[in-house]
Enzyme design. Sequence first.
Site, PDB file in Angstrom:
ATOM      1  N   GLY A  63      -9.693 -88.739 -47.483  1.00 48.27           N
ATOM      2  CA  GLY A  63      -8.617 -88.947 -46.540  1.00 48.27           C
ATOM      3  C   GLY A  63      -7.922 -90.254 -46.811  1.00 48.27           C
TER       4      GLY A  63
ATOM      5  N   GLU B 163     -15.303 -88.956 -51.202  1.00 51.45           N
ATOM      6  CA  GLU B 163     -14.751 -87.933 -52.122  1.00 51.45           C
ATOM      7  C   GLU B 163     -13.255 -88.102 -52.314  1.00 51.45           C
ATOM      8  OE1 GLU B 163     -15.625 -84.604 -49.725  1.00 51.45           O
ATOM      9  OE2 GLU B 163     -17.753 -84.579 -50.170  1.00 51.45           O
ATOM     10  N   PRO B 164     -12.841 -89.206 -52.897  1.00 49.25           N
ATOM     11  CA  PRO B 164     -11.400 -89.412 -53.055  1.00 49.25           C
ATOM     12  C   PRO B 164     -10.781 -88.418 -54.030  1.00 49.25           C
ATOM     13  CG  PRO B 164     -12.618 -91.045 -54.316  1.00 49.25           C
ATOM     14  CD  PRO B 164     -13.640 -90.279 -53.514  1.00 49.25           C
ATOM     15  N   GLY B 165      -9.674 -87.833 -53.637  1.00 46.52           N
ATOM     16  CA  GLY B 165      -8.903 -86.980 -54.538  1.00 46.52           C
ATOM     17  C   GLY B 165      -7.621 -87.706 -54.894  1.00 46.52           C
TER      18      GLY B 165
ATOM     19  N   ARG C 153       4.490 -79.517 -53.103  1.00 42.39           N
ATOM     20  CA  ARG C 153       4.219 -80.396 -51.951  1.00 42.39           C
ATOM     21  C   ARG C 153       5.424 -80.596 -51.034  1.00 42.39           C
ATOM     22  NH1 ARG C 153       2.770 -85.114 -52.091  1.00 42.39           N
ATOM     23  NH2 ARG C 153       1.148 -85.044 -50.522  1.00 42.39           N
TER      24      ARG C 153
ATOM     25  N   CYS D 125      14.403 -68.658 -56.718  1.00 47.31           N
ATOM     26  CA  CYS D 125      15.261 -67.879 -55.834  1.00 47.31           C
ATOM     27  C   CYS D 125      14.670 -67.762 -54.450  1.00 47.31           C
ATOM     28  CB  CYS D 125      15.543 -66.517 -56.454  1.00 47.31           C
ATOM     29  SG  CYS D 125      16.649 -66.710 -57.845  1.00 47.31           S
ATOM     30  N   GLU D 126      14.637 -68.888 -53.792  1.00 45.95           N
ATOM     31  CA  GLU D 126      14.212 -69.067 -52.408  1.00 45.95           C
ATOM     32  C   GLU D 126      14.650 -70.469 -52.077  1.00 45.95           C
ATOM     33  OE1 GLU D 126      10.930 -68.367 -50.222  1.00 45.95           O
ATOM     34  OE2 GLU D 126       9.961 -66.967 -51.598  1.00 45.95           O
TER      35      GLU D 126
ATOM     36  N   TYR E 104      -2.384 -82.574 -56.604  1.00 45.96           N
ATOM     37  CA  TYR E 104      -1.838 -81.336 -56.023  1.00 45.96           C
ATOM     38  C   TYR E 104      -0.445 -81.024 -56.576  1.00 45.96           C
ATOM     39  CZ  TYR E 104      -5.664 -82.734 -53.039  1.00 45.96           C
ATOM     40  OH  TYR E 104      -6.891 -83.162 -52.599  1.00 45.96           O
TER      41      TYR E 104
HETATM   42  C1  LIG Z   1      -9.520 -81.963 -50.621  1.00 47.75           C
HETATM   43  C2  LIG Z   1     -10.821 -82.563 -50.359  1.00 47.75           C
HETATM   44  C3  LIG Z   1     -11.039 -83.922 -50.635  1.00 47.75           C
HETATM   45  C4  LIG Z   1      -9.972 -84.840 -51.189  1.00 47.75           C
HETATM   46  O1  LIG Z   1      -8.950 -85.126 -50.310  1.00 47.75           O
HETATM   47  P1  LIG Z   1      -7.805 -86.156 -50.751  1.00 47.75           P
HETATM   48  O2  LIG Z   1      -6.910 -86.235 -49.586  1.00 47.75           O
HETATM   49  O3  LIG Z   1      -7.135 -85.624 -51.971  1.00 47.75           O
HETATM   50  O4  LIG Z   1      -8.458 -87.464 -51.052  1.00 47.75           O
HETATM   51  C5  LIG Z   1     -12.305 -84.418 -50.410  1.00 47.75           C
HETATM   52  N1  LIG Z   1     -13.307 -83.644 -49.912  1.00 47.75           N
HETATM   53  C6  LIG Z   1     -13.123 -82.340 -49.630  1.00 47.75           C
HETATM   54  C7  LIG Z   1     -14.252 -81.539 -49.124  1.00 47.75           C
HETATM   55  C8  LIG Z   1     -11.875 -81.762 -49.834  1.00 47.75           C
HETATM   56  O5  LIG Z   1     -11.708 -80.469 -49.545  1.00 47.75           O
END
Ligand SMILES: *Cc1c(COP(=O)(O)O)cnc(C)c1O
Length: 400
Positions: free
Chosen positions: A217, A258-260, A297, A328-329, A356
């Site tokens: 998050g 869990e950083p994405g 996004r 085409c949308e 993403y």
């Molecule tokens: C998507 C997700 C994340 C990563 O979220 P970000 O906003 O990209 O940091 C971490 N843990 C879980 C379980 C997720 O589904």
Amino acid sequence: MTDSELLALAHQYGTPLYVYDTESIQIQYAKLKRAFKTQTRFFYACKALSNINILKYIHSLGAGLDCVSIHEVLLGIKAGFEADQILFTPNCIDLSEYETAMQYGVHINIDNISILEQFGNIYGNSYPIFIRINPHIYAGGNHKISTGHIDSKFGISIHQLRHIERIINSTGLRVEGLHMHTGSEIKDADVFIQGLEIFFDLATHFPDLKYMDMGSGFKVAYSDNEEDTDVNLLGKKVNKAFEQFQKESNKSFELWFEPGKFLVSECGHFLVKANVIKQTTATVFVGVNSGFNHLIRPMFYDAYHRIENISNTKKDKERIYTVVGNICETDTFAWDRKIKEVHEGDILVFRNAGAYGFEMSSNFNSRLKPAEVMMYKGRAHLIRKRDEFDDLLRNQIEVI
Ligand SMILES: *Cc1c(COP(=O)(O)O)cnc(C)c1O
């Protein structure tokens, strides 16, 4: 990366093109490592960007991997992650997908009572698990990416604690980890502290507990008037609360995140070409050679991406454009954006396109997916070929 380097890549590989700069990933990872104490581990949420080269690179930094599907687990193993470095955090899957993951020995996270019960009945204490808790905290940048609130499908409600305990007591389940992921783009450090305190309260109910996983998050600034989550401040607050809790409970735990997008958003630059400038009675459109099939996004989350014209290097005045795709949308990347004067053929860049972006791309309108390039140790490498026409037909079976 400089704009002239990006421009050169656009000319060399063509557009649309995703470019990822590994140096940016390393910088972001170092920020997290510095901000948190050593008993903290980071598992990259690879659904943000899962090209195998990116996974290998992130593995080389020492991070673990957070996977939401069995095939992400397989990608992680192929990229060199050890089983202990992989957490499998799916939702709404059947038991057999867990069983496949177990064959690889990865950590598994269960997010509903039904599977918990089935799992407990068959496996008892023979395979340790995590449980995903829904703490009912509403947080995050957008309703679609908020996962911890009361209407969310994710996790087992904290109000079902008694039920969880019943299942543990009657099956012997060994719960080594608690997990929560309350959403994306959470700026406020106190949301995480609130979550941690919930874990501290829960800890006494789980005698085998070793890991507290706070999910992610972490917010990333997509526009000039936003800021990243202040990870230093967050780290300070979290470290303090965590240390104190460990002292009081006389136990030690590992804290996981869990950083994405925090790791990979900024590394990505999405390059497109202005195909047409179209003046209507009300608006000047820039129509580019891409669409929401390549970067969803803006249309899906109302997300903002900075857009710059890197072909126009003059100290030119900015003009107001609406940037649209060729699908085409309704396919709008941005309304009323000030961009340096755009001429047909110019290359525009979308910033913060690493997370993403490609990952959510599709072949909608039978358009081809873009190529991906990775800057690694000062050199550009093609890490995915642009789709070709044959890719559209690859799995189709012609029967007439
Ligand atoms: C998507 C997700 C994340 C990563 O979220 P970000 O906003 O990209 O940091 C971490 N843990 C879980 C379980 C997720 O589904």
